[in-house]
Write a protein that holds these residues in place. Structure first.
Motif, PDB file in Angstrom:
ATOM      1  N   ASP A 314       0.827  -1.213   0.000  1.00 34.61           N
ATOM      2  CA  ASP A 314       0.000   0.000   0.000  1.00 34.61           C
ATOM      3  C   ASP A 314       0.860   1.260   0.000  1.00 34.61           C
ATOM      4  OD1 ASP A 314      -2.259  -1.506  -0.023  1.00 34.61           O
ATOM      5  OD2 ASP A 314      -2.520  -1.475   2.158  1.00 34.61           O
ATOM      6  N   GLN A 315       1.963   1.178   0.748  1.00 32.36           N
ATOM      7  CA  GLN A 315       2.856   2.311   0.883  1.00 32.36           C
ATOM      8  C   GLN A 315       3.449   2.710  -0.466  1.00 32.36           C
ATOM      9  OE1 GLN A 315       5.982   1.263   3.605  1.00 32.36           O
ATOM     10  NE2 GLN A 315       7.374   2.733   2.654  1.00 32.36           N
ATOM     11  N   MET A 316       3.695   1.729  -1.306  1.00 29.34           N
ATOM     12  CA  MET A 316       4.416   2.025  -2.535  1.00 29.34           C
ATOM     13  C   MET A 316       3.523   2.576  -3.641  1.00 29.34           C
ATOM     14  SD  MET A 316       7.425  -0.160  -4.130  1.00 29.34           S
ATOM     15  CE  MET A 316       7.649  -0.195  -5.885  1.00 29.34           C
ATOM     16  N   LYS A 317       2.232   2.237  -3.611  1.00 31.58           N
ATOM     17  CA  LYS A 317       1.276   2.782  -4.596  1.00 31.58           C
ATOM     18  C   LYS A 317       1.850   2.744  -6.014  1.00 31.58           C
ATOM     19  CE  LYS A 317      -1.399   6.007  -1.795  1.00 31.58           C
ATOM     20  NZ  LYS A 317      -0.678   6.106  -0.511  1.00 31.58           N
ATOM     21  N   THR A 318       2.227   1.574  -6.445  1.00 34.24           N
ATOM     22  CA  THR A 318       2.951   1.473  -7.702  1.00 34.24           C
ATOM     23  C   THR A 318       2.130   0.745  -8.765  1.00 34.24           C
ATOM     24  OG1 THR A 318       4.901   0.540  -8.750  1.00 34.24           O
ATOM     25  CG2 THR A 318       4.014  -0.657  -6.893  1.00 34.24           C
ATOM     26  N   THR A 319       2.523   0.961  -9.991  1.00 37.07           N
ATOM     27  CA  THR A 319       1.923   0.182 -11.059  1.00 37.07           C
ATOM     28  C   THR A 319       2.910  -0.885 -11.529  1.00 37.07           C
ATOM     29  OG1 THR A 319       2.756   1.747 -12.669  1.00 37.07           O
ATOM     30  CG2 THR A 319       0.509   2.091 -11.900  1.00 37.07           C
ATOM     31  N   ASN A 320       4.007  -1.034 -10.778  1.00 31.19           N
ATOM     32  CA  ASN A 320       5.010  -2.038 -11.133  1.00 31.19           C
ATOM     33  C   ASN A 320       4.410  -3.440 -11.001  1.00 31.19           C
ATOM     34  OD1 ASN A 320       7.092  -3.927 -11.079  1.00 31.19           O
ATOM     35  ND2 ASN A 320       8.551  -2.414 -10.324  1.00 31.19           N
ATOM     36  N   VAL A 321       4.352  -4.123 -12.115  1.00 33.02           N
ATOM     37  CA  VAL A 321       3.648  -5.414 -12.138  1.00 33.02           C
ATOM     38  C   VAL A 321       4.309  -6.428 -11.202  1.00 33.02           C
ATOM     39  CG1 VAL A 321       4.876  -6.297 -14.162  1.00 33.02           C
ATOM     40  CG2 VAL A 321       2.614  -7.145 -13.658  1.00 33.02           C
ATOM     41  N   ILE A 322       5.618  -6.302 -11.010  1.00 37.10           N
ATOM     42  CA  ILE A 322       6.306  -7.264 -10.150  1.00 37.10           C
ATOM     43  C   ILE A 322       5.860  -7.113  -8.697  1.00 37.10           C
ATOM     44  CG2 ILE A 322       8.574  -8.028  -9.339  1.00 37.10           C
ATOM     45  CD1 ILE A 322       9.646  -7.401 -12.090  1.00 37.10           C
ATOM     46  N   MET A 323       5.629  -5.874  -8.270  1.00 39.59           N
ATOM     47  CA  MET A 323       5.099  -5.651  -6.927  1.00 39.59           C
ATOM     48  C   MET A 323       3.725  -6.309  -6.781  1.00 39.59           C
ATOM     49  SD  MET A 323       5.440  -4.488  -3.958  1.00 39.59           S
ATOM     50  CE  MET A 323       5.522  -3.135  -2.816  1.00 39.59           C
ATOM     51  N   TRP A 324       2.888  -6.127  -7.771  1.00 39.49           N
ATOM     52  CA  TRP A 324       1.553  -6.752  -7.723  1.00 39.49           C
ATOM     53  C   TRP A 324       1.697  -8.264  -7.686  1.00 39.49           C
ATOM     54  CZ3 TRP A 324      -3.306  -4.315  -7.548  1.00 39.49           C
ATOM     55  CH2 TRP A 324      -3.248  -2.918  -7.581  1.00 39.49           C
ATOM     56  N   ASN A 325       2.611  -8.789  -8.462  1.00 38.14           N
ATOM     57  CA  ASN A 325       2.824 -10.236  -8.474  1.00 38.14           C
ATOM     58  C   ASN A 325       3.268 -10.738  -7.107  1.00 38.14           C
ATOM     59  OD1 ASN A 325       2.219 -10.146 -11.137  1.00 38.14           O
ATOM     60  ND2 ASN A 325       4.306 -10.433 -11.862  1.00 38.14           N
TER      61      ASN A 325
END
Length: 727
Positions: A314-325
């Motif tokens: 939540d802190q990173m609020k990223t669209t980086n797909v690896i984070m979502w993965n």
DNA sequence: ATAGGGTTAG
């Protein structure tokens, strides 16, 4: 001054460049802007008369500041007009600029137009292909370079090695390695680091270590390569050892080294050590480094602290797909399957494009949810996505359908894949096994061999479990002995399957004798299989022996205590049952609560024992009582004695007919049209009593009832179960 | 040099 610019010869020398003052960036940008809108180029209009500079550095700055192909195109035109198209320095820069903008075809066009490429130019095109993930072309250009007689240098090899790494071509790697030595780069640290990474990624970590050990001067990159090499090859302990060696050598870890070491701790689920790395990250002030945030998320998620992981996420609020993965797979791996699926949906709704890893994680989560409807949605999603023919995704789909109760749909996915590897075959074999279709599994294994695919260790786990689930003792025993024909060394998982196979069929003595002959130290799984066989055949002494082994190997696993207690209960040794309860309390262990989930019109409904919280509770319990009456009419006698004290099953005070699976059945019956198949998922193993009851119910109400328990599927139909009462 | 990664017993 303007004339000076135009009079410079195309063959500008390096010396001139050194003495040239830097062109102000704002000025260059202005010129680039102009280039875009003007077809009539007169660079002299923009010459700052206070400075004197040559065309090389001027054009070089222009190229460096170009953000679009049309900038490069116009610069190129200008070079041609100025007769500079044979300037190696500028043309090489142009090729590099093009590849940085992803304009790989344009880079190649420029390269092809250049008559006599030197090593710099070759490096530029090789780098272009490598950076743009075109590894076959990278190697092809390298071959061509050597063929034209240009010698590669220390900058050529790292790109070629990167390509070999991605291609996982060990044979090619050895050839390149030979050439590296031949051309005299045997001690170039950049090249050698590339070799370390290459061999490690190809799974030849031993060779990587040899190269690493041969390094005279080691940089942080060398250390990171060998550490991540060990981590990626599942040798976390070695990775950790190299990490401490690195620190002993006075090399300060950077964020990439920390990412690599976190990966090792993630693989071995070492929460304490991982936490200490987290502390280290904070101490070094690297806690805002995105890649480290992702690694920490993956680490905490994998170790089961999904809430902590989610806070990073939540802190990173990223669209980086690896984070979502990292987050989605973390949820999926820790039994938070629904959260995983929800996050996947949320990701799609935010227009963040999933990649094949995301899809695999989402499919994995769907397999755990167990809803056939969700499974079909996933299948549908995949076929509309770019991953419809991805073998990894399709293998997950097969597994998912099998685990969601439809071996037929699994087979459909299996059949639509023409290129099947051993993993896909194994997944399908496993699917048949899960549903008690042992012969189908064995037949498929023979078809696989005919198709020229060699089985691996996992294939045999699938086959042996399939035999277990179908009571195929002889077949299982023979298959186990076939393993050596394929040079597959049995692991504890295989041995435990055999113990299970023998034990379940009542060959307890044989199972014991078999364990004594196991050439490796028998693990938890082996003793667990023996204990559960002892429970079925009420063999107390042997069971206690197995249980003691288990308690010393795996003291905090609730399951073993429950099994032993069940064994005592089945032999009516109530004092011993009480003693196990005390043991559990001392260790702070609680038995898992049972619940069952049924899917009605795509909606999942969970029930625990005696659950009256549902709005339709009255109707459900009326139906339960109606069923109970009809069961009595046909002479069903509940098997109460041991079950009532069985820790595995729900509260003993409750009526047996109020077990969660029975409530789910009743709810299913009153909520669906006659003849509809009921699909139920239970978190624990099927209870003996409910198993017999549901068999009869399936006949009485003329319904097919499919129950997934903790281990396998039961297809109840016409008074029988697909497991043949063998589970 | 880097993070996420298809099949695995009961």
């Amino acid at each position: 001054m303007a004339s000076k610019l135009l009079s410079i010869s195309p063959l500008a020398t390096k010396n001139q460049k050194v003495t040239t003052p830097q062109i102000p960036r704002c000025f260059v940008l202005k010129f680039v802007k102009y280039l875009c809108f003007s077809s009539a180029l007169h660079p002299e209009h923009f010459v700052n008369h206070d400075h004197c500079f040559n065309s090389d550095s001027f054009y070089a700055s222009l190229i460096d500041n170009s953000t679009h192909k049309r900038h490069l195109d116009q610069i190129h035109n200008r070079l041609v007009i100025s007769g500079l198209q044979h300037n190696g320095f500028l043309m090489t820069k142009l090729v590099n600029g093009s590849s940085n903008l992803g304009q790989i075809c344009y880079a190649r066009k420029l390269f092809d137009e250049f008559c006599y490429p030197d090593v710099f130019m070759w490096n530029a095109i090789i780098r272009s292909y490598s950076r743009n993930n075109m590894y076959r072309d990278t190697v092809e250009m390298y071959r061509w370079m050597r063929w034209t007689g240009v010698h590669p240098d220390g900058f050529t090899f790292p790109y070629v090695l990167k390509a070999c790494t991605e291609l996982l071509d060990f044979g090619l790697s050895c050839i390149i390695h030979g050439q590296i030595i031949k051309y005299g780069f045997g001690s170039d640290v950049f090249v050698q680091n590339g070799l370390v990474a290459l061999y490690a990624k190809c799974g030849h970590i031993g060779v990587a270590k040899v190269v690493f050990d041969g390094l005279y001067h080691r940089t942080i990159v060398s250390w990171t390569s060998i550490i991540s090499g060990y981590a990626q090859n599942g040798k976390a302990v070695e990775a950790l050892r190299m990490f401490s060696q690195m620190r002993n050598n006075g090399v300060k870890p950077d964020w990439i080294a920390l990412v690599s070491i976190l990966r090792a701790y993630t693989d071995v689920d070492d929460l304490e050590q991982g936490r200490s790395i987290h502390g280290f990250v904070i101490k070094m002030g690297l806690e805002d480094e995105p890649a480290l945030l992702i690694s920490l998320t993956a680490f905490y998620a994998k170790c089961g602290l999904v809430t902590v992981a989610k806070s990073f996420f939540d802190q990173m609020k990223t669209t980086n797909v690896i984070m979502w993965n990292a987050m989605i797979s973390g949820y999926a791996k820790n039994g938070h399957a629904e959260e995983a699926v929800n996050l996947f949906h949320y990701m799609i709704s935010r227009n963040i494009k999933p990649d094949s890893v995301t899809v695999r994680s989402a499919v994995l989560a769907s397999a755990q949810v167990g809803s056939l409807e969700l499974a079909q949605w996933m299948d549908d999603y995949v076929s509309k996505s770019n991953y419809g023919s991805d073998i990894f995704v399709n293998t997950s789909l097969i597994d998912m359908y099998a685990k969601c109760g439809s071996v037929e749909f699994a087979r459909r996915v299996f059949d639509r894949n023409s290129d099947k590897d051993v993993v896909m075959w194994s997944a399908m074999i496993m699917g048949y096994g899960l549903h008690g279709q042992g012969w189908e599994a064995i037949n498929l294994y023979h078809v696989m061999k005919q198709a020229g695919v060699f089985p691996n260790d996992v294939t045999f786990i699938g086959l042996l479990t399939a035999c277990n689930h179908s009571g195929l003792v002889k077949e299982g025993w023979e298959l186990f002995h076939c393993m050596k024909d394929f040079e597959i060394v049995p692991r504890n998982e295989h041995y435990s399957c055999v113990v299970d196979l023998l034990g379940r069929a009542g060959y307890l003595g044989e199972a014991c004798a078999f364990i004594m002959k196991i050439p490796i130290e028998p693990g938890v799984s082996v003793w667990g299989a023996l204990l559960s066989a002892c429970k079925i055949y009420r063999c107390v002494t042997l069971g206690e022996y197995a249980a003691n082994k288990l308690f010393s190997l795996d003291p905090y696993n609730t399951g073993h205590y429950v099994q032993l207690s069940n064994l005592y209960a089945s032999s009516c040794l109530w004092d011993c049952v009480a003693h196990v309860r005390v043991l559990m309390r001392e260790k702070g262990l609680n038995k898992d609560l049972g619940y069952s989930v049924i899917e009605i019109n795509g909606k999942l409904q969970a029930f625990h024992v005696g659950d009256k919280s549902h709005p339709m509770a009255k109707e459900i319990f009326d139906e339960l009582q109606r069923l109970e009456r009809r069961l009595k009419e046909v002479g069903f006698v509940p098997y109460t004695e041991s079950v009532l004290h069985d820790l595995n099953y729900e509260e003993k005070e409750e009526n047996l007919s109020f077990h969660s699976e029975r409530i789910a059945v009743a709810y299913g019956l009153i909520s669906t049209a006659p003849g509809t198949t009921l699909r139920i998922t239970k978190n624990l193993r099927a209870c003996v009593n409910c198993h017999s009851a549901i068999k009869l119910i399936s006949k009485l109400v003329e319904r097919e009832i499919i129950v997934r328990d903790a281990n396998r599927f039961h297809h109840f139909k016409d008074g029988l179960c697909s497991c043949g009462d063998y589970w």
